[in-house]
Design a protein around this motif. Sequence first.
Motif, mmCIF file in Angstrom:
data_model
loop_
_atom_site.group_PDB
_atom_site.id
_atom_site.type_symbol
_atom_site.label_atom_id
_atom_site.label_comp_id
_atom_site.label_asym_id
_atom_site.label_seq_id
_atom_site.Cartn_x
_atom_site.Cartn_y
_atom_site.Cartn_z
ATOM 1 N N THR A 156 3.786 0.376 6.316
ATOM 2 C CA THR A 156 3.993 -1.026 5.959
ATOM 3 C C THR A 156 3.679 -1.308 4.497
ATOM 4 O OG1 THR A 156 1.727 -1.553 6.637
ATOM 5 C CG2 THR A 156 3.456 -1.768 8.322
ATOM 6 N N ARG B 73 4.109 -0.182 0.208
ATOM 7 C CA ARG B 73 4.933 0.480 -0.801
ATOM 8 C C ARG B 73 4.024 0.866 -1.962
ATOM 9 N NH1 ARG B 73 10.644 -0.781 -3.731
ATOM 10 N NH2 ARG B 73 11.318 0.229 -1.816
ATOM 11 N N ARG C 167 0.507 8.079 4.238
ATOM 12 C CA ARG C 167 0.307 6.989 5.194
ATOM 13 C C ARG C 167 -1.137 6.965 5.681
ATOM 14 N NH1 ARG C 167 4.075 8.215 8.367
ATOM 15 N NH2 ARG C 167 5.652 6.841 7.481
ATOM 16 N N ALA D 191 4.864 11.950 2.567
ATOM 17 C CA ALA D 191 4.800 10.537 2.937
ATOM 18 C C ALA D 191 3.889 10.322 4.134
ATOM 19 C CB ALA D 191 6.208 10.012 3.223
ATOM 20 N N VAL E 265 2.221 -3.989 -1.854
ATOM 21 C CA VAL E 265 2.448 -3.036 -2.942
ATOM 22 C C VAL E 265 1.104 -2.508 -3.422
ATOM 23 C CG1 VAL E 265 3.370 -2.693 -5.258
ATOM 24 C CG2 VAL E 265 4.577 -4.187 -3.640
ATOM 25 N N ALA F 271 8.543 4.481 -6.489
ATOM 26 C CA ALA F 271 8.521 3.413 -5.489
ATOM 27 C C ALA F 271 8.723 4.095 -4.148
ATOM 28 C CB ALA F 271 9.594 2.378 -5.760
ATOM 29 N N VAL F 272 7.629 4.287 -3.414
ATOM 30 C CA VAL F 272 7.647 5.057 -2.167
ATOM 31 C C VAL F 272 7.188 4.157 -1.031
ATOM 32 C CG1 VAL F 272 6.720 7.062 -0.954
ATOM 33 C CG2 VAL F 272 7.174 7.199 -3.415
ATOM 34 N N ASP F 273 7.989 4.039 0.001
ATOM 35 C CA ASP F 273 7.611 3.278 1.194
ATOM 36 C C ASP F 273 6.787 4.154 2.122
ATOM 37 O OD1 ASP F 273 8.924 0.873 0.501
ATOM 38 O OD2 ASP F 273 10.851 1.741 1.088
ATOM 39 N N GLU G 136 3.963 1.724 -5.647
ATOM 40 C CA GLU G 136 4.878 1.486 -6.763
ATOM 41 C C GLU G 136 4.096 1.437 -8.063
ATOM 42 O OE1 GLU G 136 8.149 -1.862 -8.209
ATOM 43 O OE2 GLU G 136 7.530 -1.762 -6.110
#
Length: 276
Positions: free
Chosen positions: A183, A185, A256, A252, A67, A178-180, A187
């Motif tokens: 690997t 997140r 990354r 996203a 996180v 809360a964004v994935d 938050e």
Amino acid sequence: YIDRLHGKGAADALTLNHALKPFHPSYFDGSGPRYSFRHEWCPAAFAIGAAPSPFCPQPLPARVEPVIRPDALVRFFTRPCESFFTERLGVRFTGGEQSLEDIEPMALDELEKWKIRNVLLEATLAGNVAGAVEATIASGVLPQGAAGRRMAADLRADVADLGDRVAGWEQPRTERIAVDVGTARIEGDVPGLRGRALREYSLSTEVHGKALVGFWVRHLMACAAGLVDEPGELQTRRDSCTVRALPVEEAAELLRGLVDIYRQGLREPLPLFPKA
């Protein structure tokens, strides 16, 4: 005078010239009359002339955090070296205590001007400029009387145009996301949201790299969380910048890449220059 009283050469015999630095090698090598027992200076004395050892010769072991806080990600890209020290090494840099001035201020440094501009801009948006001016003068930051009011008027003029441009904006709100991202997140809280866009203002004269980098990272996080679908906007005193809203998937994917850089930057100092 010494030579006259004690004969020629007496002054030279009684005079001992000390080195400018307390870690000069002659204090510790036993070569002359100068000596020191200060153990903390001894390593520095024998290190003179030697090539300095690298600060971080190889990357530290990876520390994958599942996180990541939004503010930590923003702070890394605006202050990369500081984040390496604080987030990974646990070292925090704090300024020394500042003593109170014992004379009335007649000139302001840039930091003091920035603080007063911020107070006056917020007061302009709230419709209470006169009260803010009197409170600032009463606090002792500005001189009393006409001189202080003149300084306040000049500083208010610096932010008048910016105030006009952002006067119609909605009140900012903070949203929790809360964004994935791969690997990881992301938050935590993202501030500065107004309606369906990220809109911020800065007291900087222009949109410089450091402010833009932080704004861009927050904008990406808001896009990835689906909170915005209108262009983001950053206003400064004499400049502005607009960035398009990105689809969730595109934002996203960009995040990354930033997370990969963030993780590498917690292993070793990276040559990132936010002001460039």
